[in-house]
Design an enzyme around this catalytic site. Structure first.
Site, PDB file in Angstrom:
ATOM      1  N   MET A  35      24.844 -39.490 -33.993  1.00  0.00           N
ATOM      2  CA  MET A  35      23.559 -39.392 -33.278  1.00  0.00           C
ATOM      3  C   MET A  35      22.905 -40.836 -33.657  1.00  0.00           C
ATOM      4  O   MET A  35      21.760 -40.986 -33.352  1.00  0.00           O
ATOM      5  CB  MET A  35      22.574 -38.395 -33.427  1.00  0.00           C
ATOM      6  CG  MET A  35      22.892 -36.942 -33.148  1.00  0.00           C
ATOM      7  SD  MET A  35      21.712 -35.871 -32.760  1.00  0.00           S
ATOM      8  CE  MET A  35      20.825 -35.849 -34.381  1.00  0.00           C
ATOM      9  N   GLN A  90      19.966 -29.924 -29.555  1.00  0.00           N
ATOM     10  CA  GLN A  90      19.979 -29.137 -30.857  1.00  0.00           C
ATOM     11  C   GLN A  90      18.680 -29.412 -31.615  1.00  0.00           C
ATOM     12  O   GLN A  90      18.494 -29.317 -32.713  1.00  0.00           O
ATOM     13  CB  GLN A  90      21.043 -29.930 -31.741  1.00  0.00           C
ATOM     14  CG  GLN A  90      21.020 -31.398 -32.110  1.00  0.00           C
ATOM     15  CD  GLN A  90      22.264 -32.004 -32.521  1.00  0.00           C
ATOM     16  OE1 GLN A  90      23.209 -32.336 -31.782  1.00  0.00           O
ATOM     17  NE2 GLN A  90      22.390 -32.229 -33.758  1.00  0.00           N
ATOM     18  N   ALA A 137      21.563 -44.378 -35.744  1.00  0.00           N
ATOM     19  CA  ALA A 137      20.702 -44.706 -36.937  1.00  0.00           C
ATOM     20  C   ALA A 137      21.985 -44.587 -38.162  1.00  0.00           C
ATOM     21  O   ALA A 137      21.901 -43.710 -39.186  1.00  0.00           O
ATOM     22  CB  ALA A 137      19.625 -43.852 -37.305  1.00  0.00           C
ATOM     23  N   LEU A 138      23.006 -45.457 -37.949  1.00  0.00           N
ATOM     24  CA  LEU A 138      24.212 -45.286 -38.665  1.00  0.00           C
ATOM     25  C   LEU A 138      24.151 -45.828 -39.914  1.00  0.00           C
ATOM     26  O   LEU A 138      23.168 -46.970 -40.480  1.00  0.00           O
ATOM     27  CB  LEU A 138      25.355 -46.052 -38.119  1.00  0.00           C
ATOM     28  CG  LEU A 138      25.756 -45.500 -36.629  1.00  0.00           C
ATOM     29  CD1 LEU A 138      26.596 -46.402 -36.065  1.00  0.00           C
ATOM     30  CD2 LEU A 138      26.093 -43.978 -36.555  1.00  0.00           C
ATOM     31  N   HIS A 139      24.818 -45.296 -40.971  1.00  0.00           N
ATOM     32  CA  HIS A 139      24.757 -45.706 -42.363  1.00  0.00           C
ATOM     33  C   HIS A 139      26.131 -45.642 -42.878  1.00  0.00           C
ATOM     34  O   HIS A 139      27.135 -45.314 -42.486  1.00  0.00           O
ATOM     35  CB  HIS A 139      23.765 -44.916 -43.445  1.00  0.00           C
ATOM     36  CG  HIS A 139      24.076 -43.355 -43.032  1.00  0.00           C
ATOM     37  ND1 HIS A 139      25.011 -42.513 -43.495  1.00  0.00           N
ATOM     38  CD2 HIS A 139      23.167 -42.432 -42.318  1.00  0.00           C
ATOM     39  CE1 HIS A 139      25.155 -41.483 -43.132  1.00  0.00           C
ATOM     40  NE2 HIS A 139      24.255 -41.290 -42.520  1.00  0.00           N
ATOM     41  N   HIS A 173      28.376 -42.886 -42.206  1.00  0.00           N
ATOM     42  CA  HIS A 173      29.176 -43.018 -40.960  1.00  0.00           C
ATOM     43  C   HIS A 173      30.444 -43.884 -40.983  1.00  0.00           C
ATOM     44  O   HIS A 173      31.716 -43.582 -40.596  1.00  0.00           O
ATOM     45  CB  HIS A 173      28.297 -43.336 -39.723  1.00  0.00           C
ATOM     46  CG  HIS A 173      27.100 -42.301 -39.453  1.00  0.00           C
ATOM     47  ND1 HIS A 173      26.106 -42.634 -39.828  1.00  0.00           N
ATOM     48  CD2 HIS A 173      27.147 -41.073 -38.936  1.00  0.00           C
ATOM     49  CE1 HIS A 173      25.144 -41.765 -39.408  1.00  0.00           C
ATOM     50  NE2 HIS A 173      25.791 -40.784 -39.076  1.00  0.00           N
ATOM     51  N   GLU A 199      30.558 -34.028 -44.639  1.00  0.00           N
ATOM     52  CA  GLU A 199      30.220 -32.771 -45.445  1.00  0.00           C
ATOM     53  C   GLU A 199      28.722 -32.649 -45.797  1.00  0.00           C
ATOM     54  O   GLU A 199      28.408 -31.546 -46.282  1.00  0.00           O
ATOM     55  CB  GLU A 199      30.886 -32.736 -46.620  1.00  0.00           C
ATOM     56  CG  GLU A 199      32.212 -32.001 -46.588  1.00  0.00           C
ATOM     57  CD  GLU A 199      33.253 -32.309 -47.823  1.00  0.00           C
ATOM     58  OE1 GLU A 199      32.858 -32.547 -48.897  1.00  0.00           O
ATOM     59  OE2 GLU A 199      34.358 -32.071 -47.625  1.00  0.00           O
ATOM     60  N   LYS A 200      28.108 -33.675 -45.669  1.00  0.00           N
ATOM     61  CA  LYS A 200      26.581 -33.334 -45.877  1.00  0.00           C
ATOM     62  C   LYS A 200      25.928 -32.102 -44.925  1.00  0.00           C
ATOM     63  O   LYS A 200      25.139 -31.296 -45.367  1.00  0.00           O
ATOM     64  CB  LYS A 200      25.709 -34.614 -45.699  1.00  0.00           C
ATOM     65  CG  LYS A 200      24.331 -34.352 -46.252  1.00  0.00           C
ATOM     66  CD  LYS A 200      23.484 -35.695 -46.111  1.00  0.00           C
ATOM     67  CE  LYS A 200      22.981 -35.870 -44.707  1.00  0.00           C
ATOM     68  NZ  LYS A 200      22.080 -34.786 -44.131  1.00  0.00           N
ATOM     69  N   ASP A 201      26.390 -32.318 -43.715  1.00  0.00           N
ATOM     70  CA  ASP A 201      25.988 -30.961 -42.895  1.00  0.00           C
ATOM     71  C   ASP A 201      27.103 -30.079 -42.915  1.00  0.00           C
ATOM     72  O   ASP A 201      28.089 -29.779 -42.070  1.00  0.00           O
ATOM     73  CB  ASP A 201      26.121 -31.433 -41.325  1.00  0.00           C
ATOM     74  CG  ASP A 201      24.932 -32.626 -41.295  1.00  0.00           C
ATOM     75  OD1 ASP A 201      23.665 -32.197 -41.336  1.00  0.00           O
ATOM     76  OD2 ASP A 201      25.194 -33.960 -41.053  1.00  0.00           O
TER      77      ASP A 201
HETATM   78  O1  PAF Z   1      25.842 -34.528 -37.221  1.00  0.00           O
HETATM   79  C1  PAF Z   1      25.335 -35.098 -36.085  1.00  0.00           C
HETATM   80  O2  PAF Z   1      24.797 -36.365 -36.074  1.00  0.00           O
HETATM   81  C2  PAF Z   1      25.098 -34.377 -34.723  1.00  0.00           C
HETATM   82  O3  PAF Z   1      24.790 -33.081 -35.170  1.00  0.00           O
HETATM   83  C3  PAF Z   1      26.368 -34.310 -34.136  1.00  0.00           C
HETATM   84  C4  PAF Z   1      27.640 -33.565 -34.600  1.00  0.00           C
HETATM   85  C5  PAF Z   1      26.814 -35.850 -33.463  1.00  0.00           C
HETATM   86  C6  PAF Z   1      26.116 -33.539 -32.760  1.00  0.00           C
HETATM   87  O4  PAF Z   1      24.992 -34.026 -31.912  1.00  0.00           O
END
Ligand code: PAF
Length: 279
Positions: free
Chosen positions: A30, A61, A32-34, A37, A148-150
């Protein structure tokens, strides 16, 4: 690096690659990369010929519209970061491209959908799996990579892939932490200097669990970890659990397989999650 905004353009770009039997990786984000990513992109490059990264702040979501509104969108920074990481294609569709019509989405993700994040963010994993399915359909990747944070998100996406019998291989990659322990997250941008200091309690409590796991009982570990939160102002604990990594049900015995400690807390105005594998 090619920047693509429509599914049709993405498919026509990928079609000769598939015909040439080259392997494609997808890294859904989504923005706001770090560095977390970037680690996914680097891992993707080890396995495939071409890496597609999607940047799409998925409205379905978000349970709180204010959270959606304030989600960081530093686009120029993200594009530069992807170029530097050697990403081949970035897919950045507008909302209308992914949701041209109103749709009802509901699939059975199993009972683990409703605990932990699912309890605090009702419907969240329906929205996550809805968009990830759309992205998988648009790219048809050989592999897809998630952080894996999520932890619960990875589990829910696995269930979605099983549900639709999709052939994509899912790879989950380790949490990347700042030097002081804070798990990297797009939401860290929203922390004030004071919040940033307070946020360290999440990783400190997880490190405490990891370091004392062999010595202490589960009950003692949880009591002491939760007490660490009481000592920090401005931090509101949503949950702290040691759970079975498949069912996410609280663990009663340390001998159970696949245990993981999971935490969520509001630090100032920012909600953070983190976890620690105990196997
Ligand atoms: O982890 C995220 O950034 C989001 O939940 C994802 C997997 C890109 C889905 O919108």
């Amino acid at each position: 690096m090619k920047v693509i905004h429509t599914i049709a353009a993405l498919k026509s770009l990928l079609s000769p690659i598939k015909l040439a039997k080259q392997k494609i990786a997808l890294v859904p984000t989504m923005g706001a990369l770090h560095k977390g990513h970037v680690s996914l992109i680097k891992e993707a490059q080890q396995h495939t010929d071409l890496v597609v990264c999607s940047i799409f702040v998925n409205p379905t979501q978000f349970t709180d519209p204010k959270d959606l509104e304030k989600y960081p969108r530093p686009l120029e920074h993200d594009i530069q970061m992807l170029k530097d990481a050697g990403c081949n294609i970035v897919f950045m569709p507008p909302v209308k491209e992914m949701y041209p019509t109103q749709e009802d989405w509901h699939i059975d993700l199993g009972p683990a959908e409703f605990v932990l994040e699912g309890e605090f963010r009702k419907g969240h994993y329906q929205g996550v799996t809805q968009i990830v399915k759309k992205l998988f359909d648009a790219v048809s990747p050989d592999i897809a990579l998630f952080g894996e944070k999520d932890f619960q998100q990875v589990l829910m996406i696995r269930h979605m892939v099983d549900h639709f019998k999709m052939s994509v291989e899912l790879i989950s990659c380790p949490i990347i932490r700042e030097d002081d322990g804070l798990a990297m997250s797009s939401r860290n941008i929203n922390l004030t200097a004071e919040d940033r200091q307070h946020s360290l309690v999440l990783s400190a409590a997880l490190f405490y669990i990891r370091d004392n796991f062999q010595r202490e009982s589960i009950a003692t570990l949880l009591t002491n970890a939760k007490a660490m939160f009481n000592a920090v102002p401005g931090v509101e604990l949503d949950y702290f659990t040691i759970a079975n990594g498949e069912t996410l049900q609280p663990a009663s015995q340390k001998s159970q397989p696949n245990l993981v400690a999971l935490v969520a807390a509001k630090v100032g105005q920012t909600r953070l999650i983190d976890n620690m594998l105990l196997f």
